[in-house]
Design an enzyme around this catalytic site. Structure first.
Site, mmCIF file in Angstrom:
data_model
loop_
_atom_site.group_PDB
_atom_site.id
_atom_site.type_symbol
_atom_site.label_atom_id
_atom_site.label_comp_id
_atom_site.label_asym_id
_atom_site.label_seq_id
_atom_site.Cartn_x
_atom_site.Cartn_y
_atom_site.Cartn_z
ATOM 1 N N ASP A 1 41.859 42.548 44.772
ATOM 2 C CA ASP A 1 42.376 42.679 46.272
ATOM 3 C C ASP A 1 42.796 44.235 46.403
ATOM 4 O O ASP A 1 41.452 45.293 46.029
ATOM 5 C CB ASP A 1 43.922 42.340 46.195
ATOM 6 C CG ASP A 1 44.271 43.216 44.763
ATOM 7 O OD1 ASP A 1 44.146 42.808 43.872
ATOM 8 O OD2 ASP A 1 46.061 43.302 45.225
ATOM 9 N N GLY B 1 43.438 47.886 41.459
ATOM 10 C CA GLY B 1 44.334 48.421 41.716
ATOM 11 C C GLY B 1 43.391 50.341 41.950
ATOM 12 O O GLY B 1 43.739 50.772 42.771
ATOM 13 N N GLY C 1 47.043 47.562 38.912
ATOM 14 C CA GLY C 1 48.652 47.502 39.364
ATOM 15 C C GLY C 1 48.788 47.217 38.036
ATOM 16 O O GLY C 1 48.644 46.132 36.518
ATOM 17 N N GLU D 1 39.829 40.556 38.533
ATOM 18 C CA GLU D 1 41.433 39.432 38.321
ATOM 19 C C GLU D 1 41.090 37.895 38.603
ATOM 20 O O GLU D 1 41.948 37.108 38.230
ATOM 21 C CB GLU D 1 42.113 39.462 40.382
ATOM 22 C CG GLU D 1 42.169 40.799 40.716
ATOM 23 C CD GLU D 1 41.321 42.596 40.732
ATOM 24 O OE1 GLU D 1 41.577 43.848 40.569
ATOM 25 O OE2 GLU D 1 40.249 42.007 40.711
#
Length: 432
Positions: A208, A177, A128, A200
């Site tokens: 995630d 992502g 992301g 992360e």
């Protein structure tokens, strides 16, 4: 579709685990044919094509250009190409929305037999667009950040329930992502240039985009190791632990793509054999973490982050293993709260379904960016990506200062009025 899956599940009950792949592929075929038949009986027109966005905001997560996702049409397949090479194909709202639109059209088009996804430039996708998220949060625009997580998690679920075979060509950087929009698909081809990671915790966040599901299902406690340390795997290591289904040297990738482009089939077994035919068998080198699975499991099987670190320290003192030393260094660089939150997330993911993991991760992500608990995400992005002083000031600064209430708060809704992630689980059941 639901009845078809349940019927097949009962029919195949008792089969050995080794036939899991064949069962999954057969489910895909039956569900796809049931879906197409339903559309035809309803008199619904099946179309192919794409629409341009009518209006786009000034949100930095959105860019006014359809060129962010290019499309190649070959024989009976379609290939989406992530086209932000200067940003390592970082995902934003425009890219996610375009992928959702294209994939929906291709799923509904009987002329399209399978779909592929690749990245332009030297990355598949670095994940992301965290800098855009950081800038929005600096301006107090939490709502646009929520929309981004809502959109990308829903697309990831769409991919995990896709009715047609999917091939992700994971050449180059594949992180966060980027793994989320590829691993839930049918096939993942890695190369000798692939670099995988879920880094992360090093920016004050948590793995995630479905990571708590797929990491928790890796061999032993490999998922905990990758989630907490953010360490990288190469293509051979991805293949070895199951994150990739196939491997091809970079020089053979054009041949693989050319061969796939000539296929006119929706049979996953044919696609699988084609990937295998043009792929090679590789093994991780002798220094790979894959060959340290015993000591990894010994250390990362503990219940708490403190116990994991203590076990690694004891192992390092006893063996002077450089892997133990470097792993400890990574853990000490990560945000303390993120370490504890991520460990709990992986442990919960081991006993949850794909949709349950995404729903929980959405809740966690909103807590992580809201600032209600701390500002570690913004601080991590500032220190590691924006200002690059590489000296984040974590809050809390040490594991001892992380309370159980802080960890638990990550797993609760932001408020009684905050909507949960809405996934179409009754219409689309995940295959994984």
């Amino acid at each position: 579709m639901r009845r078809v899956k349940l019927k097949l599940k009962l029919k195949l009950e008792g089969n050995s685990k080794s036939k899991g792949c064949e069962i999954r592929l057969e489910i895909m075929r039956l569900c796809k044919y049931a879906l197409i038949r339903r559309w035809m009986l309803a008199g619904e027109k099946l179309t192919y094509g794409s629409r341009r966005f009518a209006s786009l905001s000034a949100n930095p997560l959105i860019h006014d250009s359809d060129n962010l996702v290019l499309v190649e049409g070959k024989a009976s397949s379609r290939t989406a190409i992530l086209n932000r090479p200067a940003a390592l194909n970082a995902l934003n709202m425009s890219i996610v929305g375009r992928l959702q639109e294209l994939y929906k059209n291709w799923e509904e088009d009987p002329a399209v037999c399978f779909v592929a996804l690749k990245g332009g430039g030297r990355a598949f996708s670095a994940g992301g667009d965290i800098v855009a998220l950081y800038n929005l949060l600096q301006k107090g625009n939490l709502e646009e950040c929520k929309k981004f997580f809502w959109s990308i998690y829903r697309f990831i679920y769409f991919l995990g329930t896709y009715m047609k075979p999917h091939v992700a060509l994971l050449n180059g950087i594949t992180m966060g992502g980027g793994a989320g929009v590829s691993i839930p698909g049918t096939f993942r081809l890695a190369t000798d240039k692939t670099i995988f990671a879920t880094p992360e915790t090093l920016i004050g966040f948590h793995p995630d985009a479905g990571a708590s599901f797929y990491l928790s299902h890796l061999p032993g406690y490999m998922g905990e190791y990758l989630a907490l340390t953010g360490e990288k795997l190469n293509g051979a290591e991805m293949l070895s632990c199951g994150l990739a289904t196939h491997f091809s040297p970079i020089e053979k990738l054009p041949l693989v793509e050319n061969y796939l482009g000539k296929l006119a089939t929706d049979d996953p077994s044919v696609i699988e054999s084609s990937l295998a035919k043009h792929g090679v068998t590789v093994h991780p080198d002798q220094n790979s973490v894959v060959h340290r699975i015993d000591v990894l499991d010994k250390c990362f099987s503990h219940d708490t982050v403190e116990e994991i670190i203590e076990s690694l320290e004891m192992e390092a003192a006893k063996t002077n293993d450089t892997w133990c030393v470097s792993t400890l260094k990574k853990l000490k660089e990560a945000a303390p709260l993120s370490l504890k939150v991520s460990l709990k997330s992986i442990r919960e993911g081991r006993f949850q379904t794909f949709d349950q993991c995404l729903t929980r991760e959405y809740r966690m992500s909103l807590q992580g960016i809201s600032g209600q608990i701390n500002g570690d995400f913004r601080e991590g992005v500032r220190a590691k990506v924006v200002e690059k002083d590489f000296s984040p000031k974590w809050d809390p600064p040490t594991l001892e200062h992380v309370s159980q209430d802080m960890v638990d708060q990550y797993f609760t809704p932001l408020s009684a009025f905050e909507p949960e992630l809405d996934l179409p689980i009754m219409q689309r059941e995940a295959f994984i």
